[in-house]
Design a protein around this motif. Sequence first.
Motif, PDB file in Angstrom:
ATOM      1  N   UNK A 131       0.830  -1.197   0.000  1.00  0.00           N
ATOM      2  CA  UNK A 131       0.000   0.000   0.000  1.00  0.00           C
ATOM      3  C   UNK A 131       0.869   1.253   0.000  1.00  0.00           C
ATOM      4  N   UNK A 132       1.969   1.241   0.749  1.00  0.00           N
ATOM      5  CA  UNK A 132       2.871   2.396   0.739  1.00  0.00           C
ATOM      6  C   UNK A 132       3.424   2.628  -0.658  1.00  0.00           C
ATOM      7  N   UNK A 133       3.797   1.563  -1.342  1.00  0.00           N
ATOM      8  CA  UNK A 133       4.308   1.692  -2.707  1.00  0.00           C
ATOM      9  C   UNK A 133       3.219   2.196  -3.646  1.00  0.00           C
ATOM     10  N   UNK A 134       2.009   1.676  -3.506  1.00  0.00           N
ATOM     11  CA  UNK A 134       0.896   2.140  -4.338  1.00  0.00           C
ATOM     12  C   UNK A 134       0.638   3.633  -4.127  1.00  0.00           C
ATOM     13  N   UNK A 135       0.698   4.056  -2.863  1.00  0.00           N
ATOM     14  CA  UNK A 135       0.497   5.471  -2.573  1.00  0.00           C
ATOM     15  C   UNK A 135       1.572   6.327  -3.228  1.00  0.00           C
ATOM     16  N   UNK A 136       2.819   5.868  -3.130  1.00  0.00           N
ATOM     17  CA  UNK A 136       3.920   6.611  -3.760  1.00  0.00           C
ATOM     18  C   UNK A 136       3.722   6.704  -5.260  1.00  0.00           C
ATOM     19  N   UNK A 153      10.784   9.423   0.643  1.00  0.00           N
ATOM     20  CA  UNK A 153      10.037   8.938   1.800  1.00  0.00           C
ATOM     21  C   UNK A 153      10.626   9.513   3.083  1.00  0.00           C
ATOM     22  N   UNK A 154       9.857  10.315   3.854  1.00  0.00           N
ATOM     23  CA  UNK A 154      10.370  10.831   5.129  1.00  0.00           C
ATOM     24  C   UNK A 154      10.498   9.694   6.148  1.00  0.00           C
ATOM     25  N   UNK A 155      11.710   9.339   6.456  1.00  0.00           N
ATOM     26  CA  UNK A 155      11.937   8.174   7.298  1.00  0.00           C
ATOM     27  C   UNK A 155      11.325   8.341   8.678  1.00  0.00           C
ATOM     28  N   UNK A 156      11.215   9.586   9.156  1.00  0.00           N
ATOM     29  CA  UNK A 156      10.655   9.823  10.476  1.00  0.00           C
ATOM     30  C   UNK A 156       9.223   9.335  10.611  1.00  0.00           C
ATOM     31  N   UNK A 157       8.532   9.125   9.497  1.00  0.00           N
ATOM     32  CA  UNK A 157       7.142   8.676   9.578  1.00  0.00           C
ATOM     33  C   UNK A 157       7.019   7.180   9.835  1.00  0.00           C
ATOM     34  N   UNK A 181       5.173  12.087   3.918  1.00  0.00           N
ATOM     35  CA  UNK A 181       5.174  11.006   4.894  1.00  0.00           C
ATOM     36  C   UNK A 181       3.812  10.417   5.173  1.00  0.00           C
ATOM     37  N   UNK A 182       2.893  11.244   5.664  1.00  0.00           N
ATOM     38  CA  UNK A 182       1.573  10.730   6.036  1.00  0.00           C
ATOM     39  C   UNK A 182       0.826  10.201   4.812  1.00  0.00           C
ATOM     40  N   UNK A 183       0.961  10.845   3.671  1.00  0.00           N
ATOM     41  CA  UNK A 183       0.282  10.358   2.472  1.00  0.00           C
ATOM     42  C   UNK A 183       0.774   8.962   2.112  1.00  0.00           C
ATOM     43  N   UNK A 184       2.050   8.697   2.297  1.00  0.00           N
ATOM     44  CA  UNK A 184       2.593   7.386   1.925  1.00  0.00           C
ATOM     45  C   UNK A 184       2.189   6.292   2.887  1.00  0.00           C
ATOM     46  N   UNK A 185       2.283   6.545   4.206  1.00  0.00           N
ATOM     47  CA  UNK A 185       2.132   5.433   5.151  1.00  0.00           C
ATOM     48  C   UNK A 185       0.981   5.590   6.139  1.00  0.00           C
TER      49      UNK A 185
END
Length: 451
Positions: free
Chosen positions: A70-75, A92-96, A308-312
């Motif tokens: 899902x993270x990849x699909x979002x990206x 990808x913001x790693x902090x997320x 960040x939030x959009x991806x994960x």
Amino acid sequence: MATTRRPSPGRHPAPPADKLRGLHRHELEEISGLVPYLGRTGDGALTVQGVHHAEIWDGGAPWLLYLPQRAVDNAHSLHTAFRRHFDTSLHFPLKSCYLPAIGTALRAAGYGVEVMSGLEWRLARRFGFTPGQVVANSPARSAPHRGELIAADAGLIGVDSLEELERVEAEAERQGARPRIAVRINPLDEPGAFFSAGSKLGADLDGAADLVGRALASPRCEVVGLHAHQLRHCTDPEMFRRMVRGLAEVAAATAPRGRPFRLLNLGGGLESRFLLERAGHTPADFAEVAREALDVLPELPAVVLEPGRFLVGDAAVGFSAVTGRKRNSGSNWLISELSSNVLIPLPELAYHPVPLALDRAADWDDFHVGDATCAPSHLCRSATLPVTVEQDGMAVLNCGAYTSVYAELWAFALPRIGVLEDGVPRELFGPREEADMFRALYGSEPGEEAR
């Protein structure tokens, strides 16, 4: 550059109520229309990526389960929308989310990473990101971290202030290097912006031109672009337009004649994908307004995104029992075992409950959902749910971003944390790992009763 400071809006208003309340009944009954990786069997049982919930969660200790695909699909959805107009680099913001399965999946899909510290730099390198794939942002860095970024020739180093610029220059001179930098400015100061005037991040408009000019004059650094990140759980393309236009105006006013900035880093700040789409917008809407907002420039720059939030945000699902129910002054409360020690309690956030089973004969009611801590926190307000959720348990959405990273050892046991791969949940963190952490910090173990 002549600038006019926008009036400070003061206290930010509350987010739209609909984003903070639970999902509507029709959305829960047709959940795949909102969250495509969720579904229902013929008898109403929830599935995740086609897997029956009972094969994932046995009804015991709560789970926080990440979905790398899902993270990849979002990206892909965001990157595809922006590259229709721009040369686009997504980081990808790693902090997320620090989970290796998420970071390595995004790296394998061709995306970069954004880090804010030496710890995150080392994690990113361990996940396989090359130095050139790294964007590094921070208002101030430790000397060792600054040195390792410059020594490794990191892809882009953000500079927030004159003081940090001078430190980067000094380290670059010591190493005989010429790092690529982006100057961070704050072009948006209005309700809903993440940081208002005078914040610790970036240069406000009244000082932006001086900082950019000083950076351009540096013999030790190569200024390749400008950076802004002023949005907060944004679902409004018009707000995004104003931020991008403000950044473009600074770029147009400060770039040397005949040498426009090669890139603009538009940062992140977009809401979780399913909530953004629930608000009636798609990534294409944001890409289109960015294109329109940049028309003040002589040519379109390359664009960097850090979402960040959009991806994960929706790339994880929680599973929780309901441990209690109460009624108070006309309000019904359900108490979730999945707690605010992992679901960070912020007023602009809601973690939306989804019933694991739908019985057509069951009654529905409105509930607030909270945890069992003695803190004024909640998971979700005004959630319409079947009353049978008390026995069946629930899934919880919007819990992928900044949750496992911000997890705290207090009050109750943390959930088991893992990933769903090939239809099988794989545990990464459980009771043994939590006991080790608890012992190291507090000198004792949480005990069997914690589970």
